[in-house]
Design an enzyme around this catalytic site. Structure first.
Site, short mmCIF file in Angstrom:
data_model
loop_
_atom_site.label_atom_id
_atom_site.label_comp_id
_atom_site.label_asym_id
_atom_site.label_seq_id
_atom_site.Cartn_x
_atom_site.Cartn_y
_atom_site.Cartn_z
N GLY A 44 -22.53 -23.28 11.72
CA GLY A 44 -21.95 -24.09 12.80
C GLY A 44 -21.90 -23.37 14.13
O GLY A 44 -22.76 -22.57 14.47
N SER A 45 -20.83 -23.61 14.86
CA SER A 45 -20.72 -23.13 16.24
C SER A 45 -20.72 -21.61 16.39
O SER A 45 -20.92 -21.11 17.51
CB SER A 45 -19.45 -23.69 16.89
OG SER A 45 -19.59 -25.09 17.06
N THR A 46 -20.55 -20.87 15.31
CA THR A 46 -20.61 -19.41 15.42
C THR A 46 -22.00 -18.94 15.83
O THR A 46 -22.17 -17.78 16.24
CB THR A 46 -20.20 -18.72 14.10
OG1 THR A 46 -21.12 -19.08 13.07
CG2 THR A 46 -18.78 -19.10 13.71
N VAL A 47 -23.00 -19.82 15.75
CA VAL A 47 -24.37 -19.47 16.13
C VAL A 47 -24.60 -19.61 17.64
O VAL A 47 -25.51 -19.01 18.19
CB VAL A 47 -25.36 -20.37 15.33
CG1 VAL A 47 -26.77 -20.32 15.89
CG2 VAL A 47 -25.37 -19.94 13.88
N LYS A 48 -23.77 -20.36 18.32
CA LYS A 48 -23.98 -20.62 19.75
C LYS A 48 -24.15 -19.35 20.58
O LYS A 48 -25.04 -19.29 21.43
CB LYS A 48 -22.87 -21.51 20.31
CG LYS A 48 -22.95 -22.93 19.77
CD LYS A 48 -21.77 -23.77 20.20
CE LYS A 48 -21.88 -25.16 19.56
NZ LYS A 48 -20.69 -25.96 19.80
#
Length: 172
Positions: A44-48
């Site tokens: 999820g958003s931890t990849v942004k």
């Protein structure tokens, strides 16, 4: 999982549910599995931050550049990506991270392109086993960019459509 942020050394690892290692046959196999290194999940958003860092490093965006966030919507083929909560017109890369904009991150990923995002993520170690000397380790999954649709490029940019293990996600 607790790791030393400077060296990446594993300091502690725990799993739940637990079992008695002196009597492993009394517990089902699912309780004996080391979930930190065997179970995959979408990060999820931890990849942004990885997408944005890759685009900044490649020079495809600048740190103060305004990224079109489409008032919180981005249409790709017959699909629409939405931002949750707010509908931003445009944001800088830092603001995209602060507000966790899926649309802004997808636009940045599209600037990198399929091969650019794929190469960057591989350099960060996504989709590659870590080589941890524990039995059962699996690598995350990052399909080759030639197998991505337009929507995959967008969603992988913000952490959907790829997978990591707890250990993979911590070593990034």
């Amino acid at each position: 999982m607790v790791m030393d942020p400077n060296s990446g050394d594993i300091l502690a690892m725990a799993n739940y549910p637990t079992f008695d290692p002196n009597d492993p046959s009394s517990a089902p196999a699912s309780h004996r599995r080391n979930r930190a290194i065997t179970d995959r999940f979408e990060p999820g958003s931890t990849v942004k931050p990885f997408t944005i860092a890759s685009a900044l490093a490649a020079g495809v965006i600048g740190p103060s550049e305004q990224i079109d966030c489409g008032n919180g919507e981005l249409e790709i083929a017959e699909y629409t990506i939405h931002d949750h909560g707010h509908r931003w017109e445009s944001l800088t890369p830092a603001e995209i991270l602060a507000h966790s904009s899926n649309v802004g991150t997808a636009r940045i990923g599209m600037e990198l392109g399929r091969s650019g995002l794929y190469r960057a993520f591989r350099r960060f170690g996504f989709g590659v086993p870590t080589g941890l000397p524990l039995p059962g380790e699996t690598g995350g999954i990052l399909r080759h960019h030639r197998r991505w649709y337009d929507m995959d490029l967008a969603t992988i940019s913000f952490g959907q459509g790829l997978s990591v293990t707890t250990f993979n996600s911590r070593r990034q």
